[in-house]
Design a protein around this motif. Structure first.
Motif, PDB file in Angstrom:
ATOM      1  N   ILE B  67      15.436 -39.034 -19.780  1.00  0.00           N
ATOM      2  CA  ILE B  67      14.350 -38.466 -18.981  1.00  0.00           C
ATOM      3  C   ILE B  67      13.300 -39.538 -18.760  1.00  0.00           C
ATOM      4  N   SER B  68      12.986 -39.799 -17.492  1.00  0.00           N
ATOM      5  CA  SER B  68      11.932 -40.774 -17.201  1.00  0.00           C
ATOM      6  C   SER B  68      10.765 -40.066 -16.528  1.00  0.00           C
ATOM      7  N   ASP B  69       9.617 -40.714 -16.546  1.00  0.00           N
ATOM      8  CA  ASP B  69       8.355 -40.204 -15.980  1.00  0.00           C
ATOM      9  C   ASP B  69       7.699 -39.266 -16.993  1.00  0.00           C
ATOM     10  N   SER B  70       6.428 -39.542 -17.295  1.00  0.00           N
ATOM     11  CA  SER B  70       5.759 -38.800 -18.374  1.00  0.00           C
ATOM     12  C   SER B  70       5.688 -37.292 -18.092  1.00  0.00           C
ATOM     13  N   TRP B  71       5.464 -36.918 -16.828  1.00  0.00           N
ATOM     14  CA  TRP B  71       5.396 -35.477 -16.536  1.00  0.00           C
ATOM     15  C   TRP B  71       6.736 -34.803 -16.817  1.00  0.00           C
ATOM     16  N   ASN B  72       7.822 -35.450 -16.344  1.00  0.00           N
ATOM     17  CA  ASN B  72       9.155 -34.898 -16.604  1.00  0.00           C
ATOM     18  C   ASN B  72       9.430 -34.805 -18.102  1.00  0.00           C
ATOM     19  N   ILE B  73       8.930 -35.790 -18.838  1.00  0.00           N
ATOM     20  CA  ILE B  73       9.131 -35.788 -20.297  1.00  0.00           C
ATOM     21  C   ILE B  73       8.397 -34.598 -20.929  1.00  0.00           C
ATOM     22  N   PHE B  74       7.174 -34.352 -20.488  1.00  0.00           N
ATOM     23  CA  PHE B  74       6.424 -33.209 -21.046  1.00  0.00           C
ATOM     24  C   PHE B  74       7.135 -31.879 -20.734  1.00  0.00           C
ATOM     25  N   VAL B  75       7.611 -31.751 -19.516  1.00  0.00           N
ATOM     26  CA  VAL B  75       8.310 -30.510 -19.135  1.00  0.00           C
ATOM     27  C   VAL B  75       9.591 -30.372 -19.969  1.00  0.00           C
ATOM     28  N   TRP B  76      10.277 -31.485 -20.165  1.00  0.00           N
ATOM     29  CA  TRP B  76      11.500 -31.480 -20.986  1.00  0.00           C
ATOM     30  C   TRP B  76      11.177 -31.097 -22.434  1.00  0.00           C
ATOM     31  N   LEU B  77      10.132 -31.679 -22.990  1.00  0.00           N
ATOM     32  CA  LEU B  77       9.731 -31.353 -24.376  1.00  0.00           C
ATOM     33  C   LEU B  77       9.379 -29.869 -24.503  1.00  0.00           C
ATOM     34  N   ASN B  78       8.674 -29.364 -23.493  1.00  0.00           N
ATOM     35  CA  ASN B  78       8.290 -27.953 -23.502  1.00  0.00           C
ATOM     36  C   ASN B  78       9.520 -27.034 -23.513  1.00  0.00           C
ATOM     37  N   ASP B  79      10.529 -27.414 -22.731  1.00  0.00           N
ATOM     38  CA  ASP B  79      11.748 -26.602 -22.668  1.00  0.00           C
ATOM     39  C   ASP B  79      12.603 -26.774 -23.917  1.00  0.00           C
ATOM     40  N   LYS B  80      12.619 -27.988 -24.448  1.00  0.00           N
ATOM     41  CA  LYS B  80      13.534 -28.340 -25.541  1.00  0.00           C
ATOM     42  C   LYS B  80      13.032 -27.845 -26.897  1.00  0.00           C
ATOM     43  N   ILE B  81      11.734 -27.962 -27.110  1.00  0.00           N
ATOM     44  CA  ILE B  81      11.167 -27.641 -28.429  1.00  0.00           C
ATOM     45  C   ILE B  81      10.170 -26.496 -28.258  1.00  0.00           C
ATOM     46  N   LYS B  82      10.723 -25.304 -28.158  1.00  0.00           N
ATOM     47  CA  LYS B  82       9.917 -24.112 -27.832  1.00  0.00           C
ATOM     48  C   LYS B  82       8.741 -23.922 -28.787  1.00  0.00           C
ATOM     49  N   GLU B  83       8.969 -24.266 -30.069  1.00  0.00           N
ATOM     50  CA  GLU B  83       7.951 -23.923 -31.073  1.00  0.00           C
ATOM     51  C   GLU B  83       6.631 -24.684 -30.903  1.00  0.00           C
ATOM     52  N   ILE B  84       6.629 -25.820 -30.186  1.00  0.00           N
ATOM     53  CA  ILE B  84       5.350 -26.534 -30.036  1.00  0.00           C
ATOM     54  C   ILE B  84       4.475 -25.907 -28.943  1.00  0.00           C
ATOM     55  N   LYS B  85       5.053 -25.029 -28.145  1.00  0.00           N
ATOM     56  CA  LYS B  85       4.282 -24.347 -27.074  1.00  0.00           C
ATOM     57  C   LYS B  85       3.403 -25.333 -26.297  1.00  0.00           C
ATOM     58  N   LEU B  86       4.027 -26.371 -25.781  1.00  0.00           N
ATOM     59  CA  LEU B  86       3.281 -27.426 -25.087  1.00  0.00           C
ATOM     60  C   LEU B  86       2.628 -26.900 -23.811  1.00  0.00           C
ATOM     61  N   ILE B  87       3.369 -26.036 -23.102  1.00  0.00           N
ATOM     62  CA  ILE B  87       2.836 -25.428 -21.867  1.00  0.00           C
ATOM     63  C   ILE B  87       2.848 -23.919 -22.082  1.00  0.00           C
ATOM     64  N   PRO B  88       1.815 -23.396 -22.763  1.00  0.00           N
ATOM     65  CA  PRO B  88       1.855 -21.991 -23.189  1.00  0.00           C
ATOM     66  C   PRO B  88       1.628 -20.988 -22.064  1.00  0.00           C
ATOM     67  N   ASN B  89       1.111 -21.451 -20.938  1.00  0.00           N
ATOM     68  CA  ASN B  89       0.846 -20.528 -19.823  1.00  0.00           C
ATOM     69  C   ASN B  89       0.782 -21.335 -18.518  1.00  0.00           C
ATOM     70  N   GLU B  90       0.795 -20.609 -17.409  1.00  0.00           N
ATOM     71  CA  GLU B  90       0.800 -21.258 -16.084  1.00  0.00           C
ATOM     72  C   GLU B  90      -0.413 -22.145 -15.849  1.00  0.00           C
ATOM     73  N   GLN B  91      -1.569 -21.695 -16.393  1.00  0.00           N
ATOM     74  CA  GLN B  91      -2.798 -22.453 -16.136  1.00  0.00           C
ATOM     75  C   GLN B  91      -2.755 -23.817 -16.811  1.00  0.00           C
ATOM     76  N   THR B  92      -2.131 -23.884 -18.001  1.00  0.00           N
ATOM     77  CA  THR B  92      -1.976 -25.179 -18.658  1.00  0.00           C
ATOM     78  C   THR B  92      -1.079 -26.085 -17.820  1.00  0.00           C
ATOM     79  N   ARG B  93      -0.022 -25.508 -17.268  1.00  0.00           N
ATOM     80  CA  ARG B  93       0.883 -26.289 -16.423  1.00  0.00           C
ATOM     81  C   ARG B  93       0.146 -26.855 -15.210  1.00  0.00           C
ATOM     82  N   VAL B  94      -0.621 -26.008 -14.517  1.00  0.00           N
ATOM     83  CA  VAL B  94      -1.319 -26.461 -13.305  1.00  0.00           C
ATOM     84  C   VAL B  94      -2.403 -27.490 -13.654  1.00  0.00           C
TER      85      VAL B  94
END
Lengths: 221, 221
Positions: B67-94
């Protein structure tokens, strides 16, 4: 809510309503089906809002409560009407507060440069004089001098909005999939321009243009 | 995670790590106790990342995934490691996506103007040549010409950050009460400056300065 909210709303001639923060609050109320009445306040009628111990609209009056400043009003609405979930999480609060500052300090001054010379046309004689004098004192030059800078101001506007344009590539609204507080806070600035001027602010910003039209359509504005 | 994440990370001489988006990703991993190793990549070692079919770091390799590009990496981490709740809601994503664009398109170019002439000092001879040539091609003038504009660039920096400074009056972090994705995305830009330069970016921005020191302390950086 048991009683109606009263909103003190800036007014021009022929009852035209054009204040950006007043529109932000009105969109929030309309979108959430919250019943309200407005009391029009012209620039030279500030004595009508003396009761609020400050000089700016929007102001909300609800029973004995008086709340001024659009951000304070949003926080009050969030606390008062739990079911609308206006600020559902901390991130919405921070992002919205950011947009509250950013739109008033960065976006609004650029739009002002583009539409300032149109605003007197929607004011009656007394307000027109007040507006021109107070704004020329603020910018320290004649309003007319802004006319020659329009091309530069349009580039500034595009540059300041491009990041928001990009966000809307992947999101229907600044709040995500559904209209919410970040959108309410953004909206009034464009409604202001539309009410006062025929200037096209959306050149090369098709996503923001679509977002704006969509919000108006959804709320029959 | 079962296996270790491998992060391809920009490196200067003496193993110094200074890339803003690499720092953004590393802070996220460190703060969330996610085990990772880094592979240092110098500017002139791009052949080492040919496998990613693009030319920029950060890149994450995890088993067969790349996975390249920091944004793609964050989205990947959010999907891969559910327990860290990196993007807990839509507003955090936006909000975070906004900051991803804004920091790279608006903030980073201003900081660049202030520290560009310090960056060669942390590079070895081969990288230094590459850096100066590629950046001068990009800005279409000599890096040295930026030195005389520092005063102007500092004013630009202050103006671009003032809204964020204000947010921190009422919030400990850009994510609210706890460190989160909006902070990770903001952080690397300042770490970059600190690693490359002695330039003080925090003049008249005490809240952002405190926020930066606080994050470093919390994560032992």
């Amino acid at each position: 809510m048991k009683n109606k909210i009263i909103l003190y709303d800036l007014s021009g001639k022929n009852n035209i309503r054009f204040s950006p923060p007043c529109w932000n609050v009105k969109l929030c109320l309309i979108h959430n089906n919250i019943d309200f009445d407005t009391i029009p306040i012209r620039f030279t009628e500030k004595e009508k809002i003396n009761f609020s111990n400050q000089t700016l609209v929007p102001i909300i009056k609800y029973n004995e409560e008086i709340i001024s400043d659009s951000w304070n009003i949003f926080v009050w609405l969030n606390d008062k009407i739990k079911e609308i979930k206006l600020i559902p999480n901390e991130q919405t609060r921070v992002f919205s507060h950011f947009l509250y500052f950013w739109t008033s300090k960065s976006l609004l001054p650029i739009i002002f440069k583009l539409i300032a010379n149109d605003i007197p046309k929607i004011l009656n004689a007394e307000d027109k004089e007040y507006f021109i004098k107070s704004r020329e004192d603020r910018i320290k030059k004649p309003l007319k001098s802004l006319l020659s800078d329009k091309k530069k101001s349009k580039i500034q506007l595009f540059q300041s909005l491009i990041t928001f344009e990009k966000i809307l590539e992947n999101n229907k609204f600044f709040n995500g999939n559904n209209l919410g507080l970040p959108d309410f806070i953004f909206f009034g600035n464009f409604m202001w321009a539309e009410k006062c001027s025929s200037e096209n602010l959306f050149k090369n910003l098709p996503n923001i243009h679509k977002w704006f039209l969509n919000i108006k359509k959804l709320n029959r504005l």
